[in-house]
Design a protein around this motif. Sequence first.
Motif, PDB file in Angstrom:
ATOM      1  N   ALA A 180      41.897  60.687  12.408  1.00 34.15           N
ATOM      2  CA  ALA A 180      41.011  60.253  11.332  1.00 34.15           C
ATOM      3  C   ALA A 180      40.450  61.461  10.576  1.00 34.15           C
ATOM      4  CB  ALA A 180      39.872  59.408  11.901  1.00 34.15           C
ATOM      5  N   ALA A 181      40.130  62.525  11.307  1.00 36.55           N
ATOM      6  CA  ALA A 181      39.602  63.731  10.666  1.00 36.55           C
ATOM      7  C   ALA A 181      40.647  64.373   9.769  1.00 36.55           C
ATOM      8  CB  ALA A 181      39.138  64.725  11.721  1.00 36.55           C
ATOM      9  N   LEU A 182      41.887  64.427  10.222  1.00 39.45           N
ATOM     10  CA  LEU A 182      42.954  65.024   9.425  1.00 39.45           C
ATOM     11  C   LEU A 182      43.224  64.200   8.171  1.00 39.45           C
ATOM     12  CD1 LEU A 182      45.403  66.063  12.289  1.00 39.45           C
ATOM     13  CD2 LEU A 182      43.809  67.514  11.025  1.00 39.45           C
ATOM     14  N   GLU A 183      43.193  62.900   8.315  1.00 35.44           N
ATOM     15  CA  GLU A 183      43.405  62.040   7.147  1.00 35.44           C
ATOM     16  C   GLU A 183      42.272  62.205   6.146  1.00 35.44           C
ATOM     17  OE1 GLU A 183      44.263  57.337   6.005  1.00 35.44           O
ATOM     18  OE2 GLU A 183      44.151  57.975   8.092  1.00 35.44           O
ATOM     19  N   GLU A 184      41.040  62.260   6.638  1.00 36.68           N
ATOM     20  CA  GLU A 184      39.896  62.438   5.742  1.00 36.68           C
ATOM     21  C   GLU A 184      39.955  63.807   5.072  1.00 36.68           C
ATOM     22  OE1 GLU A 184      36.113  61.452   3.927  1.00 36.68           O
ATOM     23  OE2 GLU A 184      37.793  60.321   4.791  1.00 36.68           O
ATOM     24  N   ALA A 185      40.368  64.828   5.821  1.00 41.49           N
ATOM     25  CA  ALA A 185      40.492  66.167   5.239  1.00 41.49           C
ATOM     26  C   ALA A 185      41.498  66.156   4.099  1.00 41.49           C
ATOM     27  CB  ALA A 185      40.916  67.164   6.312  1.00 41.49           C
ATOM     28  N   HIS A 186      42.590  65.446   4.289  1.00 40.40           N
ATOM     29  CA  HIS A 186      43.589  65.356   3.219  1.00 40.40           C
ATOM     30  C   HIS A 186      43.008  64.652   1.997  1.00 40.40           C
ATOM     31  CE1 HIS A 186      46.876  63.501   0.923  1.00 40.40           C
ATOM     32  NE2 HIS A 186      47.552  64.589   1.248  1.00 40.40           N
ATOM     33  N   PRO A 221      49.705  65.097  -2.848  1.00 42.32           N
ATOM     34  CA  PRO A 221      50.567  66.106  -2.227  1.00 42.32           C
ATOM     35  C   PRO A 221      50.335  66.211  -0.728  1.00 42.32           C
ATOM     36  CG  PRO A 221      48.698  67.158  -3.247  1.00 42.32           C
ATOM     37  CD  PRO A 221      48.604  65.697  -3.604  1.00 42.32           C
ATOM     38  N   GLU A 222      51.345  66.664  -0.010  1.00 45.57           N
ATOM     39  CA  GLU A 222      51.130  67.019   1.384  1.00 45.57           C
ATOM     40  C   GLU A 222      50.338  68.318   1.418  1.00 45.57           C
ATOM     41  OE1 GLU A 222      54.727  67.242   3.597  1.00 45.57           O
ATOM     42  OE2 GLU A 222      54.931  65.071   3.762  1.00 45.57           O
ATOM     43  N   ILE A 223      49.349  68.366   2.279  1.00 47.55           N
ATOM     44  CA  ILE A 223      48.460  69.528   2.327  1.00 47.55           C
ATOM     45  C   ILE A 223      48.461  70.095   3.740  1.00 47.55           C
ATOM     46  CG2 ILE A 223      46.061  70.291   2.104  1.00 47.55           C
ATOM     47  CD1 ILE A 223      45.721  68.109  -0.017  1.00 47.55           C
ATOM     48  N   ALA A 224      48.666  71.395   3.840  1.00 49.81           N
ATOM     49  CA  ALA A 224      48.672  72.046   5.145  1.00 49.81           C
ATOM     50  C   ALA A 224      47.282  71.996   5.767  1.00 49.81           C
ATOM     51  CB  ALA A 224      49.114  73.494   5.009  1.00 49.81           C
ATOM     52  N   VAL A 225      47.231  71.689   7.059  1.00 56.17           N
ATOM     53  CA  VAL A 225      45.964  71.661   7.782  1.00 56.17           C
ATOM     54  C   VAL A 225      45.933  72.696   8.903  1.00 56.17           C
ATOM     55  CG1 VAL A 225      45.469  69.262   7.246  1.00 56.17           C
ATOM     56  CG2 VAL A 225      46.767  69.811   9.313  1.00 56.17           C
ATOM     57  N   ALA A 255      35.033  66.229   6.909  1.00 58.67           N
ATOM     58  CA  ALA A 255      36.011  65.421   7.633  1.00 58.67           C
ATOM     59  C   ALA A 255      35.594  65.256   9.097  1.00 58.67           C
ATOM     60  CB  ALA A 255      37.391  66.063   7.539  1.00 58.67           C
ATOM     61  N   PHE A 256      35.083  66.334   9.685  1.00 52.31           N
ATOM     62  CA  PHE A 256      34.626  66.274  11.079  1.00 52.31           C
ATOM     63  C   PHE A 256      33.499  65.248  11.234  1.00 52.31           C
ATOM     64  CE2 PHE A 256      32.105  67.398  14.716  1.00 52.31           C
ATOM     65  CZ  PHE A 256      33.015  67.834  15.669  1.00 52.31           C
ATOM     66  N   LYS A 257      32.510  65.337  10.364  1.00 52.85           N
ATOM     67  CA  LYS A 257      31.362  64.429  10.474  1.00 52.85           C
ATOM     68  C   LYS A 257      31.779  62.980  10.284  1.00 52.85           C
ATOM     69  CE  LYS A 257      27.834  67.761   8.985  1.00 52.85           C
ATOM     70  NZ  LYS A 257      26.868  68.127   7.912  1.00 52.85           N
TER      71      LYS A 257
END
Length: 389
Positions: free
Chosen positions: A97-103, A24-28, A78-80
């Motif tokens: 990259a952080a946003l993709e990892e968070a997803h 799913p698309e996830i709000a960040v 995701a930050f790390k």
Amino acid sequence: MKFLMVLFAVLGTVICAPLPEAAPEIAVSSGATVDGKGETKTDTYMDNADANKDGQLSIDELLEASGSFLPFDVIIDAFKMADKDTDSYLKGEEVGAALEEAHLLATMEIAKVTAADDTDENGKISGEEAKNATDIMTNPEHFEEDFATADADKDGELSGAEIITFIVLQQSKRLSGDNDAFLKPADNDGDNKVNLEEVTTAVKGYTPKAVIEEAFHQADANNDGFLDAAEHLLYKQLEGSLIAAAFNTSFVEVDEDMDGLLNLSDTLKLAESLQIDGIDGAFVSTYFDLASRSEATLIDQQEAVEFLTTGKTGIPQLFEEFDKDASKTINSDEASAMAVELALDAEPFKAAFAAVDKDANGELSPFELRAALVDYDQKSAATAAEASA
């Protein structure tokens, strides 16, 4: 003295599960979503998140921008992962990259929750399944409200990104309240941050020693030996999860007959294993009969968690101070004295007393006292909210 209550859902073994075929698309953040391919307007996200406009994002900025949309542990991991040069900032491609990892991490959380808690195996989490969840720590006071808000398609169940929304809603209100109640009193030198010693002192009596240290070091994102407000919110989330994990591990070890119930001997072993400062054998032996919500001589895992983690700031201490006739109940006179000591409004507390005194005998059992205090807190919070509106 302030009455503290720590409420945990009974957490089970983490169950690994494959990711959904259609992630799913996830709000960040507000107006920004990630689809799992890093495809979000990174420039727009940077403009909104970069509070000091220095062209890079600190962990605090990331938490501020996304903390209302993603679990804090997802954000920090995701930050790390994205901070390849380990300079404690995200810039350039690191932000995407952080946003993709968070997803990815949020999608994995959805899969884990669904696999562990979807008892009817329909791919969704109902309200009842959420209440009985093995890996969602819930905030009972706002449960119905948050479930309804997260249920975007109003089908009465949560699926996909709705699960993340529900988790974040439940955590954010509890954590924000904890932050105000804990961080300021713990900050002895007034520098708006707390060190390990200050945290340890503040949580004395209801957090296992190993959990305090592990949660502190994980939450100290910039490794400066202190937790600021954003890092402390992360600490509170980590602390809850780690306490639950510690209880799970230790509970299984002491519950030798695997019936899900502990007697006094088992509970003494559990307390020894967890090493919660002040919750020693003498304390457990003295107050074990107050741990059960009924007249039973055995306690389940939820009762064990509440008993040991509320410790000397919970129901046992209130009985020690106010049960003057040692009846193991609190009568109306004792309740009035308690209200004065705890600075509770007398009339609302009397109403809460009457509301939970189901047998109308004029006395409250430990379970009824707990219910009366919860009822009082909820109604007081609602009244305060109405007054400020």
